[in-house]
Structures are given as structure tokens and as C-alpha cells.
Scaffold this active site. Structure first.
Site, PDB file in Angstrom:
ATOM      1  N   GLU A   1       0.834  -1.209   0.000  1.00 55.26           N
ATOM      2  CA  GLU A   1       0.000   0.000   0.000  1.00 55.26           C
ATOM      3  C   GLU A   1       0.868   1.258   0.000  1.00 55.26           C
ATOM      4  OE1 GLU A   1      -4.068  -1.041   2.424  1.00 55.26           O
ATOM      5  OE2 GLU A   1      -2.187  -1.076   3.558  1.00 55.26           O
ATOM      6  N   TYR A   2       1.898   1.238   0.843  1.00 55.50           N
ATOM      7  CA  TYR A   2       2.781   2.409   0.963  1.00 55.50           C
ATOM      8  C   TYR A   2       3.491   2.680  -0.369  1.00 55.50           C
ATOM      9  CZ  TYR A   2       6.339   5.602   2.710  1.00 55.50           C
ATOM     10  OH  TYR A   2       7.134   6.698   2.896  1.00 55.50           O
TER      11      TYR A   2
ATOM     12  N   GLN B   1      29.340  17.869  28.040  1.00 57.47           N
ATOM     13  CA  GLN B   1      28.601  18.023  29.292  1.00 57.47           C
ATOM     14  C   GLN B   1      29.515  17.718  30.472  1.00 57.47           C
ATOM     15  OE1 GLN B   1      25.483  18.948  29.904  1.00 57.47           O
ATOM     16  NE2 GLN B   1      24.636  18.992  27.849  1.00 57.47           N
TER      17      GLN B   1
ATOM     18  N   LYS C   1      19.026  11.403  28.885  1.00 55.67           N
ATOM     19  CA  LYS C   1      20.269  11.481  28.103  1.00 55.67           C
ATOM     20  C   LYS C   1      20.368  10.221  27.249  1.00 55.67           C
ATOM     21  CE  LYS C   1      25.227  12.339  28.388  1.00 55.67           C
ATOM     22  NZ  LYS C   1      25.602  11.301  27.443  1.00 55.67           N
TER      23      LYS C   1
ATOM     24  N   ARG D   1      29.002  15.868  15.527  1.00 54.97           N
ATOM     25  CA  ARG D   1      29.655  16.688  16.555  1.00 54.97           C
ATOM     26  C   ARG D   1      31.114  16.977  16.221  1.00 54.97           C
ATOM     27  NH1 ARG D   1      29.260  17.864  21.953  1.00 54.97           N
ATOM     28  NH2 ARG D   1      27.524  16.466  22.371  1.00 54.97           N
TER      29      ARG D   1
END
Length: 648
Positions: free
Chosen positions: A32-33, A80, A110, A131
Site C-alpha cells: 500500500e505504501y 557536558q 540522556k 559533533r
């Protein structure tokens, strides 16, 4: 298909995709998708200007890259500060309370994954960057666009960085490893590794199949005007990002502890890997006043989960020689699965630690590991000894070069400057991400080049040529050119990066910046008195720097001539009312606190976060609060924003 029908079909596709990729609860079959997606794709190809900005068809992989390019964050991605127990949490709150005693804390889970920075401009996802070192990462935009929990377009039109963690749900991780096992591929050690590896696939088709999930945890550069961090996050979620479970405000340490222990109790039932709870000061003005250390914001910390303990057996001790000659014992233990990864080595810090534990080879021991913390031995089971244990002796010679060592008690040092281990580790440090950041010159490559006698010290890196590398195992044309380009790109780096990369004992990034700003290229000629006169520069630091330059000055001079580093010129501040004055800023003004702070510092002022008898001026705006009251109490001179401007 009409435009109206197309829009309705796209909304249906988005709903089906979210049910499958985000909530793991399919509400349509694959057939269907695919059928509806093809119909919508046909419309989009015929009417490209009418296509929906968040159409699932725009997320399909298909781009295969040769490699990732480096990209800069608009504002730094900070680490952090970790806290591990109630006392450390109390200490952190106490430090923050010096600025504001009426604190509220924004607490959020976290997630243990790969950090990603999304840059939106005019509402469009322009770039996604890993990062990296916090300043520069890798551009993974094509892969990020395959993640259904990342909107391709948002309603916020200003330039904004939205940051979060890319993770894989535990159930999807298991499915991936089952598939890899069937295909004879190496299994991922844990969901975090799987998420990081999937995000960095050169083929975005592979990323698209991995069902990655993006959890927002913060923002970078922005022009939002909310006064509370919790308000900012609510706004970000309203733009189409998923809101994590169990995110809340806390008013005191008791409420924080209660939430933390709830996280611990449900962490194993959570659908994604957690490794703690992040706590942030909710008030934006207080965040700005607290500011940052070299590594992390003072207004945020990660309350890490307790370490996981396992019993294992010590098989041997390996001695490692660092770049400064310090010999560190490393415990080789029977491989043990802890918190999703296999541990076979543990830190012992030094031989005093071995003696304190009364540790012997063949002892049964307790080993602990928590998140990124290096595993360590905490206890020996003396009652389980069988008589075949072997005493661990302090070394009298270097395990690498066999030179006699200097035993200073806690530290045992190889003093041979030509010791291969010292040389190799100094080169590795020089090339590392936080120093000269020479991509492609990692540990194994440095060892290979040294063993093949291609390099003998840091200087030799800059003498490498194509023909030096072409016959080495694993080196093909592209790899050679990439490495040589990465080396060439370090030329013109800032002087403080070069000094920091030398790995001088007790001289880190902050000290390197300080002395380079003060002395420029003449820094290598400075004596003890010049260094000790600097604020915060101690005897140990000064002696270490001078001794290093005495031994290595010729090498450093040659290195500087090759790299030709940029030298930051120290601004000479002309006389003005703020020069050498201590200033406190409070309240809301027409400019941001950061802008005013920068302006005052350029004028030679020291901007403080708290009012005392030593404060010269308190500059205040609307809703000034307790700092204004304290200034009146102490008789400190008060300035409005207009009065401040008139003094510039």
C-alpha cells in the site's frame, strides 16, 4: 491527481511513515505504501514546484559519496560536565546558585547515540553536521534527510541550529544484528555504535534502511527570545520534532533525585539506550551569566547512571609509555560483556593503585564501567585466591627502549627522549582531533609510518611525499592524497594550536591560548619570570614549559617556520571608563547580554556574574532583580543601558 488530492495523499504517506519509522507500529502494508508513494512521485515529477516540503519521497536514499567533507558548526557543540552522585550534584547546584538562588531545572533523558547538529535557514534543512571536535564535524546532510523524525522544512524562518542525538531503538538494533549475522557481517557491539555507523554510511540507501531516530536535546545559534529553556524546547517540539518521555521541570535537588531514580528504574524498559539524565538551568539569563568553561556550559550537567559491575579475572599487566614518558599499567582481563560492550582491558592509573588494591595476576576482581568512562578495577576477591597468583613488580626499565626509569613514587618515567613509544605517542597527540586535527593520521598509521622509518618525529610529518607512501600496505592513491592534503591544511593554523599540539606537560589548551596571546611568536623565548607573572600560571607550568623549550627549541623553531601559524594580536585598549573595571550586567536590555559582555570586554572590562564590594559598575535593564538590590546595599555605582552607551 489534483493538487488537493496530492496534499491529502502526502499527509497519508507521512502518517504511514511515522507509524512505521518513528512509532514502530505500521498502519499500512508495504505494498500500500509503495503504491501510494509512486503515485505521489509521478505527480511531483510532473509538478516539481508544487511538491510538499516534507514529502517522504524526498527522504529516499540513493546518493553514494566518496567521503564526507568537513563542516563548521555555527556555534560550538559543547560537552557536558558529568556528575555521578548526590554530592557532586549538590556541588554543581551550589556553584550555579552563586548567580541565582531561585533556580529551576529542566531535566531530560540522556540518550546514548551520535550527536547531530541540524542547520535550518528560511525554514529549510540546509545542513546536518556530526559533533566532531565541537567546532568542526562531518557533513552528513544526505543521510540525515532519510531520518523520518527530522523535518525537512519547519515554520521557523530564522537561521537556527537544532541539536539532538541520533539513536536506534533496541528492537531495531536486534533486527539489524540478526540480518548482519545472516550475511556473515561483523555484529554491532551496541545500539550506540550501530547509530553512529549508520549515520556515517557513504551510501545513504543503507542509512535509510536502518530506522534511525532523532531525539532533540537543545539548540545552538538562534534568534529566539524566550526567557526559559523549557519554553524554547516546547517551541522546537511544535515545529515537528518528537518530544521525549519523562521530560520535566524540577525545583530542587529532591525532585531531581526522584526523577533520576525513576529513570534508573525504567532504563531497561526504555525503547532506546539511556546513559543518564541531563539537567539544565531553565532561566536563560542565568545561563548567560554562568557562561562556559573550556569544555562545557556551567549551566548544564549530565547525571550519569551508576556504573555497571561485573566479576572477571586479571590475566596480565601491560605497560604503556606515554608521550611524556610516564609508564602506565593496564589490566588485561578475561573478556566480559558490560553494558552492551565487551571489556578486555581496564585502567589502573599507576603502580600505587596496584599496591593499594593488593592486586595480583590471576586474581578475581570486580570491574566497573559507566558510559564513556574507561573501565576500572575496584575490588579484589582475596578470599577466592588459590595460590597461583603472581605478584606485580614495579618496572625498573622502560618496556619499550629498556632505558632505566625514574621512579617518583606515584609516577614512573622513561627519561629517554628518543624512546620509540614516547616519539610515536607525541606524534599521535600532535595529529589528534583536539590538536592539529590531521585526518587520516591516527594511531595505527603513525605506528606504521614510524616502524617503516618514514617518520622519526613531528617535523617529519611535513616532509612526507607521495613516493614515501605509495609502496606501504593499505595506501592507495586516494588515501595518500587525502593524508597529504590534511597535513598541508594544518599550515596557517593558529599559534596556540601548534603550542598545544606539542604536548608539553601541564600546558593545555587554555594555557597555550594565554601565552600565545600575550607573547606571540616570542613565546618560545620567554623566561620563568615572564611566565609566572601571568594570571593563573603556576610554578609547575612555567618550569615545564621552560624545560621543554630548552630541550626542543630547535625543533619548535623549524616547526613554526614550516606551519607559519596565525598569531592573534593582543588588542591594546585605549583609556576609557570601563578599562580594568569589574562590571556586572543584569536585567533585559535592547541588546543581548552576550553582545554587551563582548563590547565591555573589548574595552578592557572584566564582566563578573556576581556583585561584590569589588564591583565597579552594575549595568541594569528591565526586571533587574537581586543584583540590582545587592548593588544598592553595597553602594556600587548603577548605570542604565543609556548611561552605559554614553560612556562608550
Amino acid at each position: 491527481m489534483t493538487k488537493e488530492e496530492y496534499d491529502l495523499n502526502i499527509e497519508k504517506l507521512i502518517s504511514w511513515a511515522n507509524a512505521y519509522y518513528v512509532f514502530d507500529n505500521p498502519i499500512a502494508t508495504d505494498e500500500e505504501y509503495d503504491k501510494l508513494a509512486r503515485l505521489c512521485l509521478a505527480y511531483e515529477q510532473e509538478n516539481p514546484k508544487l511538491s510538499h516540503p516534507n514529502s517522504p519521497n524526498k527522504r529516499v536514499g540513493g546518493i553514494v559519496l566518496d567521503g564526507f567533507i568537513k563542516a563548521s558548526h555555527l556555534s560550538r557543540m559543547w560537552s557536558q560536565e558529568d556528575v555521578f552522585n548526590t554530592q557532586e550534584l549538590e556541588d554543581w547546584i551550589k556553584r550555579a546558585s552563586k548567580v541565582n538562588t531561585n533556580l529551576e531545572f529542566f531535566c531530560q533523558p540522556k540518550f546514548d547515540g551520535a550527536s547531530l547538529n541540524l542547520i535550518y535557514e528560511n525554514g529549510i534543512l540546509k545542513q546536518a553536521i556530526t559533533r566532531g571536535d565541537g567546532t568542526v564535524g562531518e557533513d552528513v546532510t544526505n543521510n540525515a534527510k532519510t531520518i523520518f523524525s527530522i523535518p525537512l522544512e519547519i515554520e521557523e524562518k530564522s537561521l537556527i541550529e537544532i541539536r539532538g542525538e541520533v539513536v536506534i531503538k533496541k528492537a531495531d538494533f536486534e533486527k539489524i544484528n540478526i540480518e548482519r549475522a545472516k550475511n556473515g557481517e561483523q555484529l554491532f557491539a551496541n545500539p550506540r555504535n550501530a547509530a553512529a555507523g549508520s549515520l556515517r554510511q557513504l551510501d545513504s540507501n543503507i542509512t535509510a534502511k536502518r530506522k534511525l531516530f532523532f531525539n532533540v536535546w537543545g539548540i545552538g545559534q538562534n534568534s529566539l527570545e524566550h526567557k526559559k529553556y523549557s519554553q524554547i524546547m516546547e517551541y522546537i517540539y511544535s515545529l515537528g520534532f518528537e518530544r521525549p518521555q519523562m521530560q520535566t521541570l524540577a525545583s530542587n535537588i529532591e525532585e531531581i533525585e526522584s526523577l533520576y531514580h525513576k529513570f534508573i528504574s525504567i532504563r531497561n524498559d526504555f525503547e532506546m539506550m539511556l546513559d543518564g539524565m541531563v539537567i539544565k538551568i531553565d532561566d536563560i539569563e542565568t545561563q548567560e551569566e554562568l557562561g562556559y568553561t573550556v569544555k562545557f556550559p556551567r549551566w548544564s550537567c549530565a547525571y550519569k547512571f551508576p556504573a555497571v559491575e561485573k566479576t572477571t579475572k586479571l590475566k596480565a599487566i601491560t605497560l604503556q609509555v606515554g608521550r611524556t614518558g610516564i609508564i602506565t599499567p593496564v589490566a588485561e582481563v578475561e573478556p566480559t560483556l558490560i553494558d552492551g560492550s565487551t571489556v578486555s582491558r581496564a585502567t589502573l592509573h599507576n603502580f600505587d593503585e596496584i599496591e593499594r588494591l593488593d592486586l595480583k595476576i590471576n586474581d578475581e576482581v570486580i570491574i566497573i564501567k559507566s558510559g564513556d568512562i574507561i573501565p576500572k578495577i575496584t575490588k579484589v576477591f582475596f578470599e577466592r585466591r588459590k595460590g597461583d597468583e603472581i605478584t606485580i613488580s614495579r618496572p625498573t626499565s622502560c618496556p619499550t627502549c629498556n632505558s632505566e626509569v625514574l621512579d617518583e613514587g606515584t609516577m614512573i618515567k622513561c627519561q629517554n627522549l628518543d624512546c620509540p613509544s614516547r616519539v610515536v605517542n607525541s606524534i599521535i597527540y600532535f595529529a589528534s582531533k583536539n590538536c592539529m586535527n590531521i585526518d587520516g593520521l591516527g594511531n595505527k598509521i603513525v605506528e606504521q609510518l614510524f616502524n617503516e622509518k618514514k617518520i622519526y618525529d613531528i617535523l617529519d610529518i611535513y616532509s612526507l611525499k607521495y613516493e614515501d607512501l605509495q609502496d606501504l600496505e593499505g595506501f592507495k592513491e586516494k588515501k595518500i592524497n587525502n593524508l597529504l592534503n590534511a597535513i598541508e591544511n594544518t599550515k596557517g593554523s593558529e599559534l596556540h594550536r601548534v603550542i598545544n599540539a606539542l604536548g608539553i606537560e601541564h600546558i593545555g589548551e587554555v594555557a597555550s591560548k594565554q601565552i600565545c596571546l600575550e607573547f606571540g611568536l616570542d613565546v618560545i623565548n620567554k623566561d620563568y619570570d615572564s611566565l609566572i607573572a601571568l594570571d593563573g600560571f603556576g610554578e609547575q607550568m612555567a618550569n615545564s614549559f621552560i624545560e621543554f623549550m630548552r630541550v626542543n627549541k630547535n625543533l619548535v623553531e623549524k616547526l613554526i617556520s614550516i606551519i607559519n601559524p596565525k598569531v592573534e594580536i593582543k588588542k591594546e585598549v585605549s583609556e576609557n571608563p570601563f578599562k580594568n573595571k569589574t562590571v556586572v550586567i543584569t536585567g533585559t536590555m535592547s541588546k543581548s547580554r552576550g553582545e554587551i559582555k563582548s563590547m565591555l570586554e573589548d574595552l578592557g572590562a572584566k564582566v563578573s556574574s556576581s556583585v561584590s564590594k569589588k564591583t565597579d559598575y552594575v549595568i541594569f535593564g528591565e526586571d533587574a532583580g537581586s543584583k540590582y538590590d545587592k548593588a544598592i546595599e553595597l553602594g556600587v555605582k548603577l548605570l542604565t543601558e543609556e548611561e552605559m552607551n554614553s560612556l562608550f
